[in-house]
Structure formats: structure tokens, C-alpha cells
Design an enzyme around this catalytic site. Structure first.
Site, mmCIF file in Angstrom:
data_model
loop_
_atom_site.group_PDB
_atom_site.id
_atom_site.type_symbol
_atom_site.label_atom_id
_atom_site.label_comp_id
_atom_site.label_asym_id
_atom_site.label_seq_id
_atom_site.Cartn_x
_atom_site.Cartn_y
_atom_site.Cartn_z
ATOM 1 N N GLU A 95 10.201 -14.281 -7.309
ATOM 2 C CA GLU A 95 9.411 -13.397 -6.726
ATOM 3 C C GLU A 95 8.757 -13.851 -5.367
ATOM 4 O OE1 GLU A 95 6.195 -12.827 -9.765
ATOM 5 O OE2 GLU A 95 4.800 -12.442 -8.341
ATOM 6 N N PRO A 100 6.818 -0.887 -2.669
ATOM 7 C CA PRO A 100 6.097 0.025 -2.143
ATOM 8 C C PRO A 100 4.893 -0.428 -1.060
ATOM 9 C CG PRO A 100 5.413 -0.449 -4.616
ATOM 10 C CD PRO A 100 6.596 -1.161 -4.405
ATOM 11 N N ASN A 101 4.933 0.420 -0.089
ATOM 12 C CA ASN A 101 3.857 0.224 1.109
ATOM 13 C C ASN A 101 4.616 -0.839 2.066
ATOM 14 O OD1 ASN A 101 2.075 1.919 0.204
ATOM 15 N ND2 ASN A 101 1.740 0.873 -1.628
ATOM 16 N N ARG A 115 -6.684 -13.633 -4.574
ATOM 17 C CA ARG A 115 -7.049 -12.255 -4.278
ATOM 18 C C ARG A 115 -7.620 -11.741 -5.514
ATOM 19 N NH1 ARG A 115 -2.536 -9.007 -1.279
ATOM 20 N NH2 ARG A 115 -4.457 -7.324 -1.126
ATOM 21 N N HIS A 165 5.712 -12.956 -2.308
ATOM 22 C CA HIS A 165 4.468 -12.076 -1.829
ATOM 23 C C HIS A 165 4.222 -12.801 -0.360
ATOM 24 C CE1 HIS A 165 4.265 -10.128 -5.465
ATOM 25 N NE2 HIS A 165 4.141 -11.288 -5.848
ATOM 26 N N LEU A 166 3.862 -11.730 0.644
ATOM 27 C CA LEU A 166 3.641 -12.357 1.784
ATOM 28 C C LEU A 166 2.034 -13.110 1.875
ATOM 29 C CD1 LEU A 166 4.442 -8.806 3.138
ATOM 30 C CD2 LEU A 166 4.924 -10.920 4.774
ATOM 31 N N SER A 167 1.091 -12.284 0.895
ATOM 32 C CA SER A 167 0.001 -12.934 0.670
ATOM 33 C C SER A 167 -0.049 -13.935 -0.432
ATOM 34 C CB SER A 167 -1.110 -11.726 0.435
ATOM 35 O OG SER A 167 -0.693 -11.082 -0.671
ATOM 36 N N ASP A 220 12.434 -5.310 -16.893
ATOM 37 C CA ASP A 220 13.547 -5.294 -17.878
ATOM 38 C C ASP A 220 14.806 -5.191 -16.878
ATOM 39 O OD1 ASP A 220 12.032 -5.326 -20.094
ATOM 40 O OD2 ASP A 220 12.053 -3.056 -20.384
ATOM 41 N N ARG A 244 -0.079 -2.214 8.214
ATOM 42 C CA ARG A 244 -0.950 -2.037 6.944
ATOM 43 C C ARG A 244 -1.585 -3.498 6.794
ATOM 44 N NH1 ARG A 244 1.906 -3.630 1.211
ATOM 45 N NH2 ARG A 244 -0.171 -3.226 0.019
ATOM 46 N N ALA A 255 3.015 -3.715 -5.292
ATOM 47 C CA ALA A 255 1.979 -3.606 -6.479
ATOM 48 C C ALA A 255 2.583 -3.372 -7.649
ATOM 49 C CB ALA A 255 1.190 -2.327 -6.027
ATOM 50 N N HIS A 284 2.608 -6.402 -10.506
ATOM 51 C CA HIS A 284 1.408 -6.259 -11.558
ATOM 52 C C HIS A 284 1.445 -5.283 -12.522
ATOM 53 C CE1 HIS A 284 0.339 -8.808 -8.103
ATOM 54 N NE2 HIS A 284 0.120 -7.742 -7.016
ATOM 55 N N TYR A 321 -1.752 -8.911 5.547
ATOM 56 C CA TYR A 321 -0.116 -8.934 5.597
ATOM 57 C C TYR A 321 0.448 -9.412 7.009
ATOM 58 C CZ TYR A 321 -1.086 -6.868 1.170
ATOM 59 O OH TYR A 321 -1.300 -6.342 -0.149
ATOM 60 N N ASN A 340 10.307 -8.617 -3.391
ATOM 61 C CA ASN A 340 8.894 -8.451 -3.020
ATOM 62 C C ASN A 340 8.532 -7.175 -3.764
ATOM 63 O OD1 ASN A 340 6.318 -7.970 -2.568
ATOM 64 N ND2 ASN A 340 6.254 -8.483 -0.192
ATOM 65 N N ARG A 375 -4.150 -8.883 -9.337
ATOM 66 C CA ARG A 375 -2.964 -9.284 -8.592
ATOM 67 C C ARG A 375 -2.429 -10.761 -9.386
ATOM 68 N NH1 ARG A 375 -2.668 -6.051 -4.332
ATOM 69 N NH2 ARG A 375 -4.617 -5.218 -3.611
HETATM 70 C C1 DQA Z 1 2.404 -8.060 -1.834
HETATM 71 C C2 DQA Z 1 0.993 -8.333 -2.813
HETATM 72 C C3 DQA Z 1 0.902 -7.370 -3.754
HETATM 73 O O1 DQA Z 1 -0.275 -7.530 -4.660
HETATM 74 C C4 DQA Z 1 0.522 -6.003 -3.151
HETATM 75 O O2 DQA Z 1 0.502 -4.806 -3.900
HETATM 76 C C5 DQA Z 1 1.525 -5.720 -2.028
HETATM 77 C C6 DQA Z 1 2.134 -6.638 -1.199
HETATM 78 C C7 DQA Z 1 2.395 -9.225 -0.866
HETATM 79 O O3 DQA Z 1 3.558 -9.024 -0.288
HETATM 80 O O4 DQA Z 1 1.479 -9.888 -0.611
HETATM 81 O O5 DQA Z 1 1.909 -4.552 -1.875
HETATM 82 O O6 DQA Z 1 3.379 -8.083 -2.877
#
Ligand code: DQA
Length: 145
Positions: free
Chosen positions: A98, A10-11, A107, A100-102, A87, A18, A77, A80, A23, A74, A111
Site C-alpha cells: 500500500e 482515483p484523482n 491527516r 500513499h504520497l502523503s 477482496d 491537484r 480514496a 479507505h 501531493y 496507491n 484516512r
Molecule cells: C493518497 C491519500 C488518500 O487519502 C487520498 O484520497 C488520495 C491520495 C496519497 O497518495 O497520499 O487520493 O492516496
């Protein structure tokens, strides 16, 4: 030829606009192109997908069975919160990384919790868009081992 699913939650469709201070300025389309170029140069095929919906992400993971050799995820959210995504990964018997960009560990506390980490071979975070290439490289090496 190694085949890798790169799945985004998502997002992440809003990358580029964003919270660029968190990011970066790279869009998801830019990242898809980077991944496709990497795949061409490294004798690999990738499929690239994004959804804002937990069930749709689970469907992508199920569809990877017998098609992809590994999943770079990725989950945004959902990382978390989602036992269902954890599953799904555990159910398909494919290696997952797994991503993540950040740097999620630098943080907010919420997270620092990851359901995806429990079913992943490893985690890459904090390197921005470059992390996608690092994850593809790591997955290809893992599959070849
Ligand atoms: C994220 C980190 C997550 O905590 C956050 O909710 C995201 C982006 C990242 O790529 O840094 O949507 O997955």
C-alpha cells in the site's frame, strides 16, 4: 526478471496540479518515468496504470495474475472505502504494498482507515513521489527473498 504492477487510483491522474501543497508538484507521467528508469537500472519490468474507476482497478489486479510478481497500489480514496479492492488483492495471491504520497496518518481521521493494509505486506506513506521508488525497491527485495 521481477515484474511489478504499479497501480494508481482515483484523482491521481491530476497529480502536479491537484493540491500540490499536499501531493507535490510531480505529475503522474513524471512518476511513471521515474519508475521506468528505476526498473531499467534494477533489472525489473514494470507495468504502470491509473484509473478513476473501482471496477477498472479490480480488472487490473485480476489481470496481474500470472503476469506480475507483485503489486504496488496507491488506491487513493478507495484505500479507505473499498472492500472490493481488498477482496481483489486477496483473491489474486500476489504480494501488495500500500502506497500513499502523503502521510495519511497525519491527516483526517477517515484516512486512518485502510482496507488495503489488511491484505498488504507493508505500507509506505508520506515520502511523496519518492515513495514509489521505495515501494518498488521493497517489492523487488520481497520477491527475491
Ligand atoms: C493518497 C491519500 C488518500 O487519502 C487520498 O484520497 C488520495 C491520495 C496519497 O497518495 O497520499 O487520493 O492516496
Amino acid at each position: 526478471m521481477t515484474s511489478i504492477l504499479v497501480l494508481n487510483g482515483p484523482n491521481l491522474n491530476l497529480l502536479g496540479s491537484r493540491q500540490p501543497e499536499v501531493y507535490g508538484a510531480t505529475t503522474l507521467a513524471d512518476i511513471e518515468k521515474m519508475c521506468a528508469d528505476w526498473a531499467d537500472a534494477n533489472g525489473c519490468t514494470i507495468s504502470f496504470a491509473q484509473s478513476n474507476h473501482e471496477g477498472a482497478l479490480i480488472d487490473h489486479i485480476h489481470a496481474a495474475r500470472g503476469v506480475s510478481d507483485g503489486i504496488v497500489l496507491n488506491a487513493g480514496a478507495y484505500t479507505h472505502t473499498s472492500v472490493a479492492l481488498m477482496d481483489a488483492i486477496a483473491s489474486v495471491d500476489l504480494p501488495a504494498i500500500e502506497l500513499h504520497l502523503s502521510n495519511v496518518h497525519a491527516r483526517e481521521d477517515f484516512r486512518h482507515v485502510s482496507y488495503i493494509a489488511k491484505v498488504s505486506i507493508g505500507i509506505i506513506c508520506g515520502f511523496g513521489a519518492r515513495g514509489y521508488i521505495m515501494a518498488l525497491d521493497a517489492m523487488q527485495a520481497h520477491v527475491k527473498d
